[in-house]
Design a protein around this motif. Structure first.
Motif, PDB file in Angstrom:
ATOM      1  N   ALA A  30       0.822  -1.209   0.000  1.00 49.20           N
ATOM      2  CA  ALA A  30       0.000   0.000   0.000  1.00 49.20           C
ATOM      3  C   ALA A  30       0.859   1.264   0.000  1.00 49.20           C
ATOM      4  O   ALA A  30       0.340   2.367  -0.084  1.00 49.20           O
ATOM      5  N   GLY A  31       2.174   1.125   0.098  1.00 50.62           N
ATOM      6  CA  GLY A  31       3.069   2.268   0.141  1.00 50.62           C
ATOM      7  C   GLY A  31       3.220   2.924  -1.221  1.00 50.62           C
ATOM      8  O   GLY A  31       3.019   2.289  -2.261  1.00 50.62           O
ATOM      9  N   TYR A  32       3.556   4.222  -1.203  1.00 51.47           N
ATOM     10  CA  TYR A  32       3.742   4.937  -2.462  1.00 51.47           C
ATOM     11  C   TYR A  32       4.638   6.144  -2.273  1.00 51.47           C
ATOM     12  O   TYR A  32       4.913   6.557  -1.145  1.00 51.47           O
ATOM     13  N   GLU A  33       5.086   6.697  -3.398  1.00 52.63           N
ATOM     14  CA  GLU A  33       5.890   7.910  -3.408  1.00 52.63           C
ATOM     15  C   GLU A  33       5.267   8.916  -4.361  1.00 52.63           C
ATOM     16  O   GLU A  33       4.733   8.536  -5.408  1.00 52.63           O
ATOM     17  N   GLU A  34       5.320  10.181  -3.971  1.00 51.78           N
ATOM     18  CA  GLU A  34       4.900  11.304  -4.817  1.00 51.78           C
ATOM     19  C   GLU A  34       6.035  12.322  -4.784  1.00 51.78           C
ATOM     20  O   GLU A  34       6.374  12.827  -3.710  1.00 51.78           O
ATOM     21  N   THR A  39       9.106  22.022 -14.160  1.00 42.97           N
ATOM     22  CA  THR A  39       9.830  22.017 -15.425  1.00 42.97           C
ATOM     23  C   THR A  39      10.558  23.350 -15.612  1.00 42.97           C
ATOM     24  O   THR A  39      10.212  24.342 -14.969  1.00 42.97           O
ATOM     25  N   PRO A  40      11.546  23.392 -16.522  1.00 47.14           N
ATOM     26  CA  PRO A  40      12.207  24.671 -16.811  1.00 47.14           C
ATOM     27  C   PRO A  40      11.223  25.746 -17.286  1.00 47.14           C
ATOM     28  O   PRO A  40      11.449  26.934 -17.078  1.00 47.14           O
ATOM     29  N   GLY A  41      10.099  25.334 -17.871  1.00 45.07           N
ATOM     30  CA  GLY A  41       9.083  26.271 -18.330  1.00 45.07           C
ATOM     31  C   GLY A  41       8.088  26.683 -17.260  1.00 45.07           C
ATOM     32  O   GLY A  41       7.152  27.437 -17.524  1.00 45.07           O
ATOM     33  N   GLY A  42       8.252  26.191 -16.025  1.00 44.32           N
ATOM     34  CA  GLY A  42       7.396  26.600 -14.920  1.00 44.32           C
ATOM     35  C   GLY A  42       6.191  25.726 -14.660  1.00 44.32           C
ATOM     36  O   GLY A  42       5.372  26.052 -13.803  1.00 44.32           O
ATOM     37  N   LEU A  43       6.058  24.598 -15.359  1.00 48.19           N
ATOM     38  CA  LEU A  43       4.938  23.687 -15.118  1.00 48.19           C
ATOM     39  C   LEU A  43       5.276  22.747 -13.964  1.00 48.19           C
ATOM     40  O   LEU A  43       6.449  22.440 -13.724  1.00 48.19           O
ATOM     41  N   TYR A  44       4.251  22.285 -13.267  1.00 50.36           N
ATOM     42  CA  TYR A  44       4.438  21.377 -12.147  1.00 50.36           C
ATOM     43  C   TYR A  44       3.875  20.002 -12.483  1.00 50.36           C
ATOM     44  O   TYR A  44       2.891  19.876 -13.210  1.00 50.36           O
ATOM     45  N   PHE A  45       4.523  18.982 -11.916  1.00 50.99           N
ATOM     46  CA  PHE A  45       4.010  17.627 -12.082  1.00 50.99           C
ATOM     47  C   PHE A  45       4.454  16.753 -10.922  1.00 50.99           C
ATOM     48  O   PHE A  45       5.391  17.081 -10.194  1.00 50.99           O
ATOM     49  N   LEU A  46       3.721  15.644 -10.750  1.00 48.28           N
ATOM     50  CA  LEU A  46       4.067  14.638  -9.755  1.00 48.28           C
ATOM     51  C   LEU A  46       4.587  13.405 -10.479  1.00 48.28           C
ATOM     52  O   LEU A  46       3.984  12.942 -11.459  1.00 48.28           O
ATOM     53  N   HIS A  47       5.702  12.898 -10.001  1.00 48.94           N
ATOM     54  CA  HIS A  47       6.207  11.599 -10.452  1.00 48.94           C
ATOM     55  C   HIS A  47       5.796  10.629  -9.352  1.00 48.94           C
ATOM     56  O   HIS A  47       6.193  10.803  -8.192  1.00 48.94           O
ATOM     57  N   VAL A  48       4.956   9.653  -9.678  1.00 47.88           N
ATOM     58  CA  VAL A  48       4.352   8.784  -8.667  1.00 47.88           C
ATOM     59  C   VAL A  48       4.657   7.319  -8.946  1.00 47.88           C
ATOM     60  O   VAL A  48       4.929   6.919 -10.073  1.00 47.88           O
ATOM     61  N   GLY A  49       4.573   6.532  -7.910  1.00 48.57           N
ATOM     62  CA  GLY A  49       4.730   5.085  -8.027  1.00 48.57           C
ATOM     63  C   GLY A  49       4.542   4.457  -6.669  1.00 48.57           C
ATOM     64  O   GLY A  49       4.710   5.123  -5.637  1.00 48.57           O
ATOM     65  N   SER A  54      -1.514   0.302  -3.729  1.00 47.67           N
ATOM     66  CA  SER A  54      -1.426   1.741  -3.476  1.00 47.67           C
ATOM     67  C   SER A  54      -2.255   2.509  -4.507  1.00 47.67           C
ATOM     68  O   SER A  54      -2.718   1.936  -5.490  1.00 47.67           O
ATOM     69  N   PRO A  55      -2.397   3.825  -4.317  1.00 49.53           N
ATOM     70  CA  PRO A  55      -3.085   4.627  -5.330  1.00 49.53           C
ATOM     71  C   PRO A  55      -2.324   4.684  -6.660  1.00 49.53           C
ATOM     72  O   PRO A  55      -2.892   5.056  -7.677  1.00 49.53           O
ATOM     73  N   TYR A  56      -1.036   4.311  -6.645  1.00 48.94           N
ATOM     74  CA  TYR A  56      -0.189   4.387  -7.838  1.00 48.94           C
ATOM     75  C   TYR A  56       0.544   3.067  -8.066  1.00 48.94           C
ATOM     76  O   TYR A  56       1.757   2.971  -7.880  1.00 48.94           O
ATOM     77  N   PRO A  57      -0.165   2.016  -8.483  1.00 46.88           N
ATOM     78  CA  PRO A  57       0.493   0.716  -8.643  1.00 46.88           C
ATOM     79  C   PRO A  57       1.498   0.669  -9.799  1.00 46.88           C
ATOM     80  O   PRO A  57       2.291  -0.256  -9.873  1.00 46.88           O
TER      81      PRO A  57
END
Length: 77
Positions: A30-34, A39-49, A54-57
């Motif tokens: 059930a463990g996960y990482e976020e 980005t260099p252009g100012g956008l945000y994102f989550l790298h998940v697994g 877990s919510p990110y299998p």
């Protein structure tokens, strides 16, 4: 990891890691990482697994609106 979403590139190799968050212990199904990136252009994102229950299998990249970044930071102290 690299992913194209709506013709924009999100790449963990070229983006800046802002904050890493983990839930659970290594090997916990059930463990996960976020990991929050910008980005260099100012956008945000989550790298998940995470584990199989877990919510990110599977490893993925998810866009995060600038208006949601502060909420995410507050909820992941």
């Amino acid at each position: 990891m690299k992913k194209i979403i709506c013709k924009k590139e999100y790449d963990t190799e070229t983006a800046t890691l802002i904050k890493a968050y983990s839930f659970g212990e290594l090997g916990d199904p059930a463990g996960y990482e976020e990991d929050l990136y910008q980005t260099p252009g100012g956008l945000y994102f989550l790298h998940v697994g995470g584990g199989e229950t877990s919510p990110y299998p599977t490893e993925d990249i998810l866009r995060l609106a600038k208006t949601k970044v502060n909420d995410w930071m507050e909820n992941h102290k």
